[in-house]
Design an enzyme around this catalytic site. Structure first.
Site, PDB file in Angstrom:
ATOM      1  CB  ALA A 112      -2.142  24.050  32.765  1.00 28.40           C
ATOM      2  CG  HIS A 113      -5.198  26.696  30.113  1.00 31.12           C
ATOM      3  ND1 HIS A 113      -4.924  27.508  29.085  1.00 31.12           N
ATOM      4  CD2 HIS A 113      -4.759  25.549  29.685  1.00 31.12           C
ATOM      5  CE1 HIS A 113      -4.467  26.983  28.007  1.00 31.12           C
ATOM      6  NE2 HIS A 113      -4.337  25.616  28.278  1.00 31.12           N
ATOM      7  CG  ASN A 114      -9.587  24.656  29.844  1.00 27.89           C
ATOM      8  OD1 ASN A 114      -9.729  25.762  30.634  1.00 27.89           O
ATOM      9  ND2 ASN A 114      -9.198  24.641  28.668  1.00 27.89           N
TER      10      ASN A 114
END
Lengths: 325, 325, 325
Positions: free
Chosen positions: B234-236
């Site tokens: 996922a993001h980050n």
């Protein structure tokens, strides 16, 4: 294709009661059907038979005086067979789309369709009447049998063998490298992934499912296996005949599944595990590395245990904590 | 590539016993090997060494009088290294296929291959000898290093940076929007997903795996990480150097994994979790949101706990319910 | 797009404190922002507001004398709305790429972009200003609304209906056959999979997610639903309005999810299950076949139970085995 109710009754080995001359050309549920649709009813839905607009309904037994029915021992099975027959399309789209890229030495048999943007590399062969839809990729020396259907954007790496009447849904990837590395104390050195994949006849493979090639051996999916979407099959795995596996299940390297197994969704099977024929595993079950799972039982949980035992444990936990609430 | 047994022994730092002039050009398992194949044997398979037809076998020790063997401290590692060397292909397929769409301002270095139907958008750069297979997409301003290999149908969104020697398997998607919304009481308003993805050198990414772009920050996959198929990042998220992650594992937003972790298949890691270096998590394990997992232990279960504890709990449950059966 | 701080304050319904003439054209986190960036701060990050270089920061309250701030009741929501407004791009790329294959009878509305290698089959329609990126496939008789965005390599099978403002990420597959077979005692006969898929307005679908078509009924994804990556939605499923589902979750055939549900990652939902509106299920949870899950609780575990009960059971197990260590 138009067929009369009488023709369908004969095709499925059932007995017609009503107007055998009624003409049908499609299938639908009891609720959605119209006069040209074939439908079927399980016993608990017999009330709906009187209300359906279907031109003919397959049932197991009973009297439906105002209806055309076909009486068959297994209505759902008869319906599935009749549907396949009624819905068979006469294709007239054979040929290679001008935007496809086909190697000069690829052997393309009669009646093959190769869609826009598809790529067929060298040393390959594609059997009679197989359909390769838009954007598919077939790598070097791979062989695909006859009457197969590859939906758009399927990727077949090189050295993959696919039998006859195989259906592969969009986005599936067959023959990518297995996940094998040797740690040298600092970094991971890639272990060779140069084995093959063999997909036998009558297999169906779901959308975005991945089947890795063998490392030094072969990954084998046997005749009649059905794989749902987003499944992971690792290197050197063998899946036995007519086994069905639901979506998002993962099978780790070198595991062997017997024939006629039923594996639920999101099941995880460790490396070098072995499942006997007829094993049934419930959704989200987990099989440990190296485990030999005996067949003939319904198994559940992580690690898998007999369903009865799993339910007892759940009930016990429930009682223990109920006191505390 | 043809090499003598002596050359291979020197390349892997082993000691040749037997005919150093034997010529090899591929690798195989003990069972499948022929006279031109290199193989290797773990000690439990030494019985098979006498029977193999392999031209040379890498072993750890022992006497195999009728065989050419190379003695090396870690036979599997030596074999992996030798295989990489023997199987290295001399490519002669550099060039841009006429059906590819390459923006005029894309910087394409020497020896690059761009396959049929691939799309390279504007502001991008592709490094020396990188191979972009058929149907890949490289979005605006993305940069790919040298000696990379993108299998067919890989999608790289815009503003993604990929290092050198990165391998990406078919169907992988790098840089899609992270999953972030703000509920306004009725509907979900999209939170901006405009961060980057950085994939460092020597990473391998499996088929149909997804790595989302950062929302406002950057998603980072560090040097030497190996990701299997159908993984969700996922993001980050940050994944530390040389960490390996098995198939179908999912890592939620803003989590950080240390270096040299080993994460099994179908593991789920919550948001804002933090795994120390060298953490090992067994298949189907679950890490809660915000959890800091200390390294150096083998963890199992949902939520994860030390393997020993997990097994004790399983044994305890087994005994409790055994009484009731 | 350039906007002043004052314009943004008005757009989000907030109150500007500071220099309303400051010009902004993008967004960033407090840490990364520059003078032309809008940012936002939750209360626990108010310390960082003094240090940020952001041109303007949205906050809930407080005094930041040296800063331009916008005071809004829900800073994150206001920020998301402002970001969408600031980052809206003026497109000038409408048109059909010469390498795309578009059927003569496809209805392509005004301002549509169809990227390189995309395939639009016959009987389809594509609404105003919709973007179909490179390599997408839209099958026969499918209809896509206006202002949609299909990232590269999306596959839409035939007879799929998609509303307005739908975003579909790369590699997603909509409308593949459901997984339905009837066993005839030896092999699996395919049950017809001829239903439709309806995706309503304002839905977002993640990368490599699969949504199967109905068998005889329709698979429906209602208005405002957000689906993460690598999700499996089986045939005949209905997902209610504004429900959000995290990555790698699988929903089996004929299940119905209510509105405003929040489903974690890697959740498995059995066949014919029914989740009430507002149901919340934690990551890796499992819902049994046929189960009716009441809403308004946070549920966890396999099979799902209230979070409180799950935690009690975990604690109890922990204590039991602690004695033995």
């Amino acid at each position: 294709m138009k067929r009369t109710a009488q023709e369908i009754a004969e095709y499925v080995g059932g007995e017609l009661r009503g107007d055998g001359a009624a003409v049908l050309d499609s299938v639908a549920s009891l609720k959605n059907a119209g006069p040209a649709d074939l439908s079927y009813a399980e016993e608990r839905f017999y009330d709906e038979v009187a209300r359906t607009r279907a031109g003919c309904v397959i049932v197991r037994s009973g009297e439906f005086p105002s209806r055309n029915v076909i009486v068959a021992r297994n209505p759902k099975l008869a319906f599935a067979r009749a549907a396949e027959w009624l819905l068979a399309e006469t294709r007239d789209d054979a040929g290679i789309h001008p935007s496809a890229t086909v190697a000069p030495d690829a052997e393309i048999a009669e009646g093959v369709k190769i869609g826009p943007g598809a790529v067929i590399e060298g040393g390959t062969s594609i059997g009679d009447r197989t359909v390769i839809e838009a954007g598919c990729f077939v790598g070097k020396r791979s062989r695909i049998g006859s009457n197969c259907l590859l939906y758009p954007r399927v990727v077949i790496y090189g050295n993959v063998e696919i039998g006859d009447r195989v259906i592969i849904h969009a986005g599936a990837v067959i023959g990518a490298d297995g996940f094998g590395f040797v740690n040298d104390g600092a970094v991971h050195v890639k272990f060779p992934q140069i084995g093959k994949v063999i997909i036998q006849d009558d297999v169906e493979i779901g959308a975005n499912t991945c089947i890795d090639r063998g490392s030094l051996e072969t990954t084998v999916i046997r005749r009649g296996v059905k794989l749902d979407n987003l499944i992971q099959i690792a290197h050197n795995v063998e899946v036995g005949e007519n086994t069905v596996i639901a979506a998002q299940t993962g099978i780790s390297g070198s595991s062997r599944l017997g024939a006629q197994c039923v594996i639920g969704g999101q099941v995880g099977i460790g490396e070098h595990a072995h499942l006997d024929d007829n094993t049934i595993i419930g959704g989200q079950g987990g099989v440990l590395n190296g485990k030999h799972v005996r067949g003939g039982e319904v198994l559940w949980g992580t690690p898998v245990r007999p369903l009865k035992e799993f339910l007892l444990q759940q009930a016990y936990l429930g009682r223990l904590t109920a006191k505390k609430r």
